[in-house]
Design a protein around this motif. Structure first.
Motif, short mmCIF file in Angstrom:
data_model
loop_
_atom_site.label_atom_id
_atom_site.label_comp_id
_atom_site.label_asym_id
_atom_site.label_seq_id
_atom_site.Cartn_x
_atom_site.Cartn_y
_atom_site.Cartn_z
N THR A 87 0.84 -1.19 0.00
CA THR A 87 0.00 0.00 0.00
C THR A 87 0.88 1.25 0.00
OG1 THR A 87 -1.81 -1.14 1.11
CG2 THR A 87 -1.78 1.25 1.30
N LYS A 88 1.98 1.20 0.72
CA LYS A 88 2.92 2.33 0.74
C LYS A 88 3.48 2.59 -0.65
CE LYS A 88 4.19 1.81 5.57
NZ LYS A 88 5.19 1.34 6.52
N VAL A 89 3.76 1.53 -1.40
CA VAL A 89 4.26 1.67 -2.77
C VAL A 89 3.22 2.40 -3.62
CG1 VAL A 89 4.89 0.38 -4.86
CG2 VAL A 89 5.75 -0.37 -2.63
N LEU A 90 1.97 1.96 -3.52
CA LEU A 90 0.90 2.57 -4.31
C LEU A 90 0.66 4.02 -3.91
CD1 LEU A 90 -1.62 -0.42 -4.35
CD2 LEU A 90 -0.18 0.38 -6.24
N GLU A 91 0.76 4.30 -2.61
CA GLU A 91 0.56 5.68 -2.13
C GLU A 91 1.62 6.63 -2.66
OE1 GLU A 91 0.33 5.05 2.09
OE2 GLU A 91 -1.79 4.50 1.99
N LYS A 92 2.78 6.09 -3.03
CA LYS A 92 3.84 6.91 -3.63
C LYS A 92 3.62 7.13 -5.11
CE LYS A 92 7.39 5.47 -0.34
NZ LYS A 92 8.66 4.73 -0.16
N GLY A 93 2.51 6.58 -5.65
CA GLY A 93 2.19 6.74 -7.06
C GLY A 93 2.90 5.76 -7.97
N LYS A 94 3.47 4.72 -7.38
CA LYS A 94 4.19 3.72 -8.18
C LYS A 94 3.27 2.55 -8.50
CE LYS A 94 8.67 4.90 -6.22
NZ LYS A 94 9.83 4.41 -5.50
N ASN A 95 3.64 1.78 -9.53
CA ASN A 95 2.91 0.56 -9.86
C ASN A 95 3.26 -0.54 -8.86
OD1 ASN A 95 1.64 1.54 -12.23
ND2 ASN A 95 3.51 1.18 -13.39
N LEU A 96 2.31 -1.41 -8.65
CA LEU A 96 2.55 -2.56 -7.78
C LEU A 96 3.63 -3.43 -8.42
CD1 LEU A 96 1.31 -3.53 -5.12
CD2 LEU A 96 -0.23 -4.96 -6.44
N PRO A 97 4.69 -3.78 -7.67
CA PRO A 97 5.81 -4.56 -8.24
C PRO A 97 5.48 -6.05 -8.32
CG PRO A 97 6.25 -4.08 -5.96
CD PRO A 97 4.95 -3.40 -6.29
N ILE A 98 4.64 -6.41 -9.27
CA ILE A 98 4.15 -7.78 -9.39
C ILE A 98 5.29 -8.79 -9.48
CG2 ILE A 98 2.82 -9.37 -10.82
CD1 ILE A 98 1.04 -7.40 -9.31
N ASN A 99 6.28 -8.52 -10.32
CA ASN A 99 7.38 -9.48 -10.47
C ASN A 99 8.13 -9.67 -9.16
OD1 ASN A 99 6.83 -10.09 -13.13
ND2 ASN A 99 8.06 -8.42 -13.91
N SER A 100 8.32 -8.61 -8.40
CA SER A 100 9.00 -8.74 -7.09
C SER A 100 8.15 -9.54 -6.11
CB SER A 100 9.27 -7.35 -6.50
OG SER A 100 10.16 -6.65 -7.31
N ILE A 101 6.85 -9.33 -6.16
CA ILE A 101 5.95 -10.08 -5.28
C ILE A 101 6.07 -11.57 -5.60
CG2 ILE A 101 3.52 -10.53 -4.73
CD1 ILE A 101 3.05 -7.49 -5.16
N VAL A 102 6.07 -11.91 -6.87
CA VAL A 102 6.16 -13.31 -7.28
C VAL A 102 7.51 -13.90 -6.88
CG1 VAL A 102 6.22 -14.88 -9.25
CG2 VAL A 102 4.48 -13.09 -9.13
N LYS A 103 8.59 -13.17 -7.14
CA LYS A 103 9.93 -13.68 -6.83
C LYS A 103 10.12 -13.96 -5.34
CE LYS A 103 12.35 -11.75 -10.77
NZ LYS A 103 13.25 -10.73 -11.26
N SER A 104 9.49 -13.13 -4.50
CA SER A 104 9.68 -13.30 -3.06
C SER A 104 8.60 -14.20 -2.43
CB SER A 104 9.71 -11.94 -2.37
OG SER A 104 8.46 -11.29 -2.51
N ALA A 105 7.76 -14.80 -3.24
CA ALA A 105 6.66 -15.61 -2.73
C ALA A 105 7.14 -16.91 -2.10
CB ALA A 105 5.69 -15.93 -3.86
N ALA A 106 6.33 -17.41 -1.17
CA ALA A 106 6.59 -18.71 -0.55
C ALA A 106 6.43 -19.82 -1.60
CB ALA A 106 5.62 -18.94 0.60
#
Length: 143
Positions: A87-106
């Motif tokens: 949410t902090k990323v989005l509040e800064k006006g940036k796109n959600l880092p989908i690839n980073s979310i996937v890479k760091s996933a369990a």
């Protein structure tokens, strides 16, 4: 369009929309008006822009948008830690880092994600005619 290009469009669309793109959508994002393949960076930006427009049209809050992304990617809601972080990323006006979310996933989340991407790509290869909801796909269930 090559198989690699089609796969990129299918996976990118599935990541951001939570559904498999139909054949017309693959062409819409993957080809320029002259019929030549579009650059991956342009494809991805166009998909992100369309997903953002859909988010705004649905009236989703940033928290709901993060939860929606986790549902699309992993078939589960985001943890409170994830919601706060992204949410902090989005509040800064940036796109959600989908690839980073996937890479760091369990590991279990990655298994669900990989199944969803496999279905999205196969659906595109088969020339699906309508968007296919990927929400029912889980670790051990391809559909």
């Amino acid at each position: 369009m090559t198989k690699s290009q089609m796969k990129f469009v299918a996976e990118s669309y599935a990541k951001y929309f939570g559904r498999a793109a139909d054949a017309d959508t693959i062409k819409e994002y993957g080809l320029k008006e002259n019929g030549k393949a579009e650059k991956k960076s342009v494809i991805l930006q166009n998909i992100i822009t369309a997903a953002d427009i859909e988010k705004k049209g649905l009236g989703l809050s940033n928290e709901d948008f993060v939860n929606n992304a986790f549902q699309n990617l992993f078939g589960r809601i985001a943890t409170l830690k994830d919601i706060n972080k992204y949410t902090k990323v989005l509040e800064k006006g940036k796109n959600l880092p989908i690839n980073s979310i996937v890479k760091s996933a369990a590991k279990t989340d990655k298994a669900v994600y990989n199944n969803k991407m496999a279905v999205a790509v196969k659906y595109a290869e088969l020339g699906g005619t309508e968007p296919l909801d990927l929400s029912k796909i889980s670790k051990g269930n391809l559909i």
